[in-house]
Design a protein around this motif. Structure first.
Motif, mmCIF file in Angstrom:
data_model
loop_
_atom_site.group_PDB
_atom_site.id
_atom_site.type_symbol
_atom_site.label_atom_id
_atom_site.label_comp_id
_atom_site.label_asym_id
_atom_site.label_seq_id
_atom_site.Cartn_x
_atom_site.Cartn_y
_atom_site.Cartn_z
ATOM 1 N N VAL A 1 0.850 -1.192 0.000
ATOM 2 C CA VAL A 1 0.000 0.000 0.000
ATOM 3 C C VAL A 1 0.888 1.245 0.000
ATOM 4 C CG1 VAL A 1 -1.766 1.288 1.269
ATOM 5 C CG2 VAL A 1 -1.778 -1.215 1.351
ATOM 6 N N VAL A 2 0.495 2.273 -0.780
ATOM 7 C CA VAL A 2 1.149 3.585 -0.663
ATOM 8 C C VAL A 2 0.095 4.673 -0.526
ATOM 9 C CG1 VAL A 2 3.263 3.070 -1.965
ATOM 10 C CG2 VAL A 2 1.244 3.886 -3.190
ATOM 11 N N VAL A 3 0.500 5.771 0.134
ATOM 12 C CA VAL A 3 -0.334 6.970 0.166
ATOM 13 C C VAL A 3 0.460 8.066 -0.536
ATOM 14 C CG1 VAL A 3 -1.426 8.718 1.625
ATOM 15 C CG2 VAL A 3 -1.521 6.306 2.283
ATOM 16 N N LEU A 4 -0.224 8.801 -1.424
ATOM 17 C CA LEU A 4 0.436 9.844 -2.197
ATOM 18 C C LEU A 4 0.195 11.219 -1.583
ATOM 19 C CD1 LEU A 4 -0.483 8.573 -5.780
ATOM 20 C CD2 LEU A 4 1.451 7.930 -4.328
ATOM 21 N N SER A 5 0.978 12.190 -2.022
ATOM 22 C CA SER A 5 0.824 13.566 -1.549
ATOM 23 C C SER A 5 -0.353 14.208 -2.280
ATOM 24 C CB SER A 5 2.092 14.348 -1.846
ATOM 25 O OG SER A 5 2.298 14.384 -3.243
ATOM 26 N N ASN A 6 -0.616 15.464 -1.951
ATOM 27 C CA ASN A 6 -1.618 16.222 -2.694
ATOM 28 C C ASN A 6 -1.312 16.138 -4.176
ATOM 29 O OD1 ASN A 6 -3.611 17.429 -1.091
ATOM 30 N ND2 ASN A 6 -2.011 18.610 -0.093
ATOM 31 N N ASN A 7 -2.377 16.168 -4.986
ATOM 32 C CA ASN A 7 -2.153 16.112 -6.429
ATOM 33 C C ASN A 7 -1.649 14.745 -6.876
ATOM 34 O OD1 ASN A 7 -2.849 18.055 -8.195
ATOM 35 N ND2 ASN A 7 -1.101 19.361 -7.742
ATOM 36 N N ASP A 8 -1.621 13.797 -5.976
ATOM 37 C CA ASP A 8 -1.113 12.454 -6.257
ATOM 38 C C ASP A 8 0.299 12.504 -6.837
ATOM 39 O OD1 ASP A 8 -3.483 11.500 -5.314
ATOM 40 O OD2 ASP A 8 -4.394 11.182 -7.284
ATOM 41 N N GLY A 9 1.095 13.437 -6.327
ATOM 42 C CA GLY A 9 2.422 13.645 -6.902
ATOM 43 C C GLY A 9 3.514 12.748 -6.353
ATOM 44 N N CYS A 10 3.687 12.767 -5.035
ATOM 45 C CA CYS A 10 4.810 12.058 -4.424
ATOM 46 C C CYS A 10 4.315 10.935 -3.518
ATOM 47 C CB CYS A 10 5.625 13.006 -3.551
ATOM 48 S SG CYS A 10 6.550 14.202 -4.469
ATOM 49 N N ILE A 11 5.232 10.037 -3.195
ATOM 50 C CA ILE A 11 4.900 8.958 -2.271
ATOM 51 C C ILE A 11 5.247 9.428 -0.856
ATOM 52 C CG2 ILE A 11 5.593 6.645 -1.545
ATOM 53 C CD1 ILE A 11 6.141 6.436 -4.782
ATOM 54 N N ILE A 12 4.239 9.512 0.014
ATOM 55 C CA ILE A 12 4.515 10.027 1.357
ATOM 56 C C ILE A 12 4.326 8.986 2.453
ATOM 57 C CG2 ILE A 12 4.162 12.459 0.801
ATOM 58 C CD1 ILE A 12 1.368 12.232 2.048
ATOM 59 N N SER A 13 3.809 7.821 2.122
ATOM 60 C CA SER A 13 3.756 6.743 3.112
ATOM 61 C C SER A 13 3.771 5.407 2.378
ATOM 62 C CB SER A 13 2.499 6.871 3.973
ATOM 63 O OG SER A 13 2.503 5.906 4.999
ATOM 64 N N ARG A 14 4.580 4.474 2.893
ATOM 65 C CA ARG A 14 4.722 3.161 2.233
ATOM 66 C C ARG A 14 4.552 2.059 3.257
ATOM 67 N NH1 ARG A 14 10.740 3.958 1.519
ATOM 68 N NH2 ARG A 14 10.263 4.857 3.555
ATOM 69 N N SER A 15 3.884 0.997 2.850
ATOM 70 C CA SER A 15 3.823 -0.180 3.715
ATOM 71 C C SER A 15 5.173 -0.888 3.647
ATOM 72 C CB SER A 15 2.707 -1.111 3.266
ATOM 73 O OG SER A 15 3.052 -1.718 2.038
ATOM 74 N N ASP A 16 5.421 -1.799 4.588
ATOM 75 C CA ASP A 16 6.688 -2.542 4.594
ATOM 76 C C ASP A 16 6.921 -3.262 3.266
ATOM 77 O OD1 ASP A 16 7.216 -1.722 7.152
ATOM 78 O OD2 ASP A 16 6.368 -3.519 8.095
#
Length: 420
Positions: free
Chosen positions: A27-42
């Motif tokens: 799973v990943v969570v992206l930043s605003n605008n879906d630009g950057c990766i700001i949280s990653r699962s192991d």
DNA sequence: TCTGGGGTCCTAGGACCC
DNA sequence: TCTGGGGTCCTAGGACCC
């Protein structure tokens, strides 16, 4: 002794609370605008995906590995964060909420055996009550607590809780940590230290004071001292007044039309003013910066910033908006594709001790306060953006869109219904 | 095509003072 | 030939954090 409690992969963990089938899945969570990766699962970390890297670079990998991708849902994260913090505060009086996913607590006068028991209990409690996994590190300084936390995260045999009980343990753990695993050592200092043959935290702790002070400033020296067990930082439990407030956003698409820039700048200024009122502060200066896309090599670049003083300290949105728009008028240049604007407020002071002003009557101020109170109340009751200023525009085409945002399960009744 | 947002602290160097 | 010493304040830029 200090303990630091850190939520594991916090934003990803928040999404998993409401979608338990995503446990053990990438799973990943992206930043605003879906630009950057700001949280990653192991699982995603193991694929070698870097924190903060642009999402488009991993498009193929995410496709192939069936990675679940989310737009950010900050209202949800903020709410779950406050629940975690509440659980922690039940255990300790002295607590510093350090960030959305991290808190320090003071364990002075506890035996290490008791501290360990309490930490294990706390970890279980947070998992059970909120569903968020945490890691806990304990040490005699805040920097050592953070280091212990790194050790707990890196090594499964700790089951999420690591105490540095004595100097022998401390040295043993520090050898296993890279310099940039240490709180206060970033990429710049890592490169510098590596160039001088210092790769692990133990080696850093051994570096001579004068040399550290000369090349890493006083902050670096404090870090080194803390690694050796000499206390330089302490909890700041009480609310610390902010020194500046920023509101900025990348646009959903490049913006060339002046009117659209006015809309975005007005929106950010209004949001900054709103935050200012939440803090109970007033501002003396407004800054605006605008820029084109930094990463594009095909188009011409422009960046400019300007700060102007307000005629009097205020938290009144219309005054702050018009000041920001005035600045825009001065720094705007035709013919560029703008990608981002940033409004910031400076020289903040408490509203309670505001100075009298010759050309700004008490009556006028009271009227403005009443207006802002009404606006804030309406937006709080019926959702932000219910009432806005005309210059913010009606149908903003410059706003980014977050397609993959999950429902705000815990803060919006109507979105709770979306849970199937 | 596509690259976040919000903060803090420290230092060097220039301007100015006597 | 040869040009002081001590201080403050401000700002831009760079480092760091999450």
């Amino acid at each position: 002794m200090y303990a630091v409690i850190d939520c594991n992969n916090f934003y990803v963990s928040c999404e998993r609370v409401f979608q338990p089938h995503l446990k053990k899945r990438p799973v990943v969570v992206l930043s605003n605008n879906d630009g950057c990766i700001i949280s990653r699962s192991d699982e995603v970390k193991r694929m070698g995906v870097k924190m903060g890297s642009p999402a488009f670079e991993y498009h193929d990998l995410f496709d192939k590995e069936n990675v679940h991708i989310f737009s950010p849902n900050f209202p949800l994260y903020a709410d779950l964060s406050s629940r975690v913090m509440r659980t922690i505060s039940a255990l300790s009086q002295r607590l510093e909420v350090y960030s959305i996913d991290e808190a320090f607590i003071d364990f002075s006068n506890f035996s290490t055996t008791l501290i360990e028991k309490q930490c294990i209990l706390l970890k279980k409690l947070i998992q059970k009550n909120i569903g968020i996994p945490v890691s806990i590190g304990v040490g005699t300084t805040m920097t050592l607590a953070k280091a212990a936390n790194e050790v707990a995260k890196k090594n499964e045999r700790f089951a999420g809780v690591c105490l540095i009980k004595n100097n022998t343990e401390r040295d043993k753990y520090l050898v296993t940590l890279k310099v940039d695993d240490i709180w206060g050592i970033g990429a710049g200092l890592r490169a510098f230290l590596n160039a001088h043959g210092i790769y692990n935290a133990y080696k850093l702790a051994q570096a001579p004071d004068l040399w550290v002070k000369q090349y890493m400033t006083i902050s670096g020296l404090k870090t080194v001292w803390e690694l050796r067990g000499r206390k330089c930082h302490d909890l700041t439990s009480e609310h610390v007044a902010k020194k500046s407030i920023i509101s900025s956003r990348t646009f959903g698409r490049p913006v060339t039309i002046y009117r659209e820039l006015v809309e975005s700048v007005s929106t950010y200024a209004a949001r900054a003013a709103e935050k200012l009122r939440e803090e109970g502060e007033v501002a003396s200066f407004v800054s605006l910066s605008i820029r084109t896309n930094l990463h594009s090599s095909s188009q011409k670049h422009y960046y400019n910033t300007l700060t102007e003083s307000l005629s009097h300290e205020t938290d009144y949105s219309p005054t702050i908006i018009s000041s920001a728009v005035q600045i825009l008028k001065k720094i705007y240049r035709r013919g560029y594709q703008y990608k981002k604007a940033c409004v910031s407020l400076h020289e903040l002071s408490s509203k309670d001790i505001q100075q009298q002003h010759l050309f700004y009557s008490h009556e006028k101020r009271q009227k403005e306060d009443r207006t802002m109170k009404a606006v804030d109340l309406i937006n709080f009751e019926f959702g932000s953006g219910t009432i806005e200023f005309a210059s913010q525009g009606k149908r903003p085409g410059w706003k980014g869109n977050a397609v993959k945002r999950t429902p705000r399960y815990t803060t919006k009744w109507n979105e709770l219904l979306e849970v199937s």
